[in-house]
Design a protein around this motif. Structure first.
Motif, mmCIF file in Angstrom:
data_model
loop_
_atom_site.group_PDB
_atom_site.id
_atom_site.type_symbol
_atom_site.label_atom_id
_atom_site.label_comp_id
_atom_site.label_asym_id
_atom_site.label_seq_id
_atom_site.Cartn_x
_atom_site.Cartn_y
_atom_site.Cartn_z
ATOM 1 N N SER A 61 17.390 -3.187 18.882
ATOM 2 C CA SER A 61 16.087 -3.114 19.540
ATOM 3 C C SER A 61 15.077 -2.530 18.564
ATOM 4 O O SER A 61 15.388 -1.587 17.828
ATOM 5 C CB SER A 61 16.153 -2.240 20.793
ATOM 6 O OG SER A 61 14.882 -2.222 21.412
ATOM 7 N N GLY A 88 12.205 -8.403 27.320
ATOM 8 C CA GLY A 88 12.395 -7.572 26.128
ATOM 9 C C GLY A 88 11.420 -6.406 26.113
ATOM 10 O O GLY A 88 10.513 -6.340 25.283
ATOM 11 N N SER A 91 10.384 -0.658 23.524
ATOM 12 C CA SER A 91 9.608 0.590 23.573
ATOM 13 C C SER A 91 8.677 0.661 24.775
ATOM 14 O O SER A 91 8.293 1.741 25.223
ATOM 15 C CB SER A 91 8.759 0.719 22.304
ATOM 16 O OG SER A 91 7.736 -0.268 22.319
ATOM 17 N N GLU A 109 14.512 -5.633 30.574
ATOM 18 C CA GLU A 109 15.192 -5.113 29.381
ATOM 19 C C GLU A 109 16.683 -5.016 29.672
ATOM 20 O O GLU A 109 17.093 -4.411 30.669
ATOM 21 C CB GLU A 109 14.611 -3.740 29.010
ATOM 22 C CG GLU A 109 15.356 -2.970 27.946
ATOM 23 C CD GLU A 109 15.525 -3.719 26.615
ATOM 24 O OE1 GLU A 109 14.527 -4.157 26.035
ATOM 25 O OE2 GLU A 109 16.684 -3.877 26.184
ATOM 26 N N ASP A 132 19.480 -8.502 32.644
ATOM 27 C CA ASP A 132 19.480 -9.589 31.672
ATOM 28 C C ASP A 132 18.292 -10.494 32.010
ATOM 29 O O ASP A 132 18.222 -11.062 33.109
ATOM 30 C CB ASP A 132 20.811 -10.354 31.800
ATOM 31 C CG ASP A 132 20.948 -11.466 30.780
ATOM 32 O OD1 ASP A 132 19.911 -11.947 30.270
ATOM 33 O OD2 ASP A 132 22.093 -11.857 30.482
ATOM 34 N N GLY A 133 17.364 -10.620 31.094
ATOM 35 C CA GLY A 133 16.123 -11.352 31.359
ATOM 36 C C GLY A 133 16.294 -12.851 31.496
ATOM 37 O O GLY A 133 15.321 -13.552 31.821
ATOM 38 N N ARG A 206 20.280 -11.259 23.791
ATOM 39 C CA ARG A 206 21.669 -10.926 24.123
ATOM 40 C C ARG A 206 21.948 -11.354 25.564
ATOM 41 O O ARG A 206 21.037 -11.734 26.290
ATOM 42 C CB ARG A 206 21.890 -9.417 23.982
ATOM 43 C CG ARG A 206 21.712 -8.945 22.537
ATOM 44 C CD ARG A 206 22.000 -7.466 22.408
ATOM 45 N NE ARG A 206 20.851 -6.627 22.700
ATOM 46 C CZ ARG A 206 20.915 -5.338 22.986
ATOM 47 N NH1 ARG A 206 22.081 -4.733 23.055
ATOM 48 N NH2 ARG A 206 19.818 -4.630 23.227
#
Ligand SMILES: C[S@@+](CC[C@H](N)C(=O)[O-])C[C@H]1O[C@@H](n2cnc3c(N)ncnc32)[C@H](O)[C@@H]1O
Length: 360
Positions: A61, A88, A91, A109, A132-133, A206
């Motif tokens: 990341s 994603g 930050s 995320e 999981d996006g 991922r």
């Protein structure tokens, strides 16, 4: 102020073009989203910042480089009143910028620790979800804008289905090894049409929708960038690289854009880079012959039985054939939809068929 200096630099380079993105980047303090011990000179340098790593030392990341953050936001063209989905969060910096521009932001995320940290930093302005996006956020759809801030080999069907008609999807799409572009697609009917492409290099997606694309460790801190390597190919490639090259020739006057044109034309194309030496080389790998030919730092090196492969690579470079990735035009249709017009290159992947050409 360092933040203003960063934004001034992004305007001067053309990464920031609109007043809305400029204002958001001037307002959001990047330090709030980065590790607390990072000096402000680093926070406002035009560099990505690693947030987590795997056991090989490879980042899993990062907070993206401000230049690509700005370019992608310009591609996304968020308007007030929009509903936006980000895949994603990392930050949370980009999500904070999106929240300045849009009515509602949902950000996904896969790493629960990062998701929890970002949710705390962002507060109620963003709906951060530790998931999981690949499935998107069906309960909050439709979205006017969908943005993946992680590299994708194949667009997830859910992102397309959750995008409103006329909506925009911005996604870092892996076309070929070493040829990745942030594509702004507009949804027209059952087709995504690209509006613009920006070169980029993202960490890979991922989870359930992971593709064969990736950064394969070769030993000694080197990685191969490819989507056609098995684990045993990578081991073999690592061994080849450790040998003395049988071919070593100087290459001068490499034309800019020689590799993108090779990558689209030749299925053996790949890139190799070294994390420690900060070096990148590009070329061809012939799995059957067990031969590798790479150009880096003005030298062509051939490993294994590489005379023919090195000759192919040299021929391509000397042909002067080049490609500027910003001139790519891409259409993507759900798999099974027949192609409607011929295109120079095409790729069929599990959920989408991609047709690729260039602007004249
Ligand atoms: C380059 S970072 C995103 C940068 C971020 N937008 C920012 O402003 O800091 C990519 C992130 O995508 C996450 N990611 C990878 N695969 C994912 C998936 N399937 N679903 C959701 N997030 C994923 C990674 O954990 C990583 O945090």
């Amino acid at each position: 102020m360092l933040r203003d200096a960063m934004v001034d630099g992004l305007k001067a380079s053309g990464a920031v073009r609109s007043q809305t993105v400029e204002r958001a980047m001037r307002e959001v303090p990047r330090e709030r989203f980065l590790p607390g011990d990072l000096p402000h000179t680093e926070v406002y340098a035009d560099r990505s910042v690693t947030l987590s790593q795997d056991d090989q030392g490879f980042p899993t990341s990062t907070a993206s480089q401000p230049t690509i953050v700005a370019r992608m936001l310009e591609q996304l063209d968020v308007r007030s009143g929009h509903r936006v989905l980000e895949i994603g969060t990392a930050s949370g910096y980009n999500a904070a910028l999106l929240a300045r521009l849009a009515e509602r932001v949902v950000s996904l995320e896969i790493d629960p620790v990062l998701a929890e940290q970002a949710a705390r930093r962002l507060g109620p302005a963003v709906d951060v979800r530790a998931v999981d996006g690949a499935a998107g956020a069906p309960d909050a759809a439709p979205f006017d804008r969908v943005q993946a801030t992680v590299g994708v080999w194949n667009i997830a069907t859910s992102w397309f289905e959750q995008l409103a008609p006329g909506g925009r999807l911005v996604v870092p799409l892996w076309l070929r090894p070493g040829l990745e572009v942030s594509v702004a697609f507009e949804r027209r009917g059952d087709t995504l049409h690209s509006l613009s492409c920006e070169p980029c290099a993202f960490l890979r997606l991922r989870g359930t929708h992971t593709g064969p694309d990736g950064y394969h460790p070769l030993g000694g801190g080197s990685f191969a960038v490819a989507d056609f390597l098995s684990a045993s190919d990578a081991t073999r490639l690592g061994r080849l690289l450790a040998e003395e090259p049988g071919v070593a020739e100087a290459v001068s006057d490499l034309p800019r854009g020689w590799f993108p044109s090779l990558a689209l034309a030749d299925e053996r194309a790949l890139k190799v880079f070294s994390l420690h030496a900060d070096q990148e080389s590009s070329g061809l790998y012939d799995r059957r012959a067990g031969a590798l030919a790479l150009i880096g730092d003005g030298v062509l090196l051939g490993y294994g039985d590489a005379a023919a492969l090195a000759a192919d690579l040299r021929t391509h470079v000397e042909s002067g054939d080049t490609l500027d990735p910003t001139t790519l035009r891409i259409t993507a249709r759900p798999a099974g939809t027949p192609p409607r017009e011929p295109s120079r290159w095409s790729f069929s992947r599990p959920s989408f068929h991609y047709q690729v050409g260039t602007t004249p």
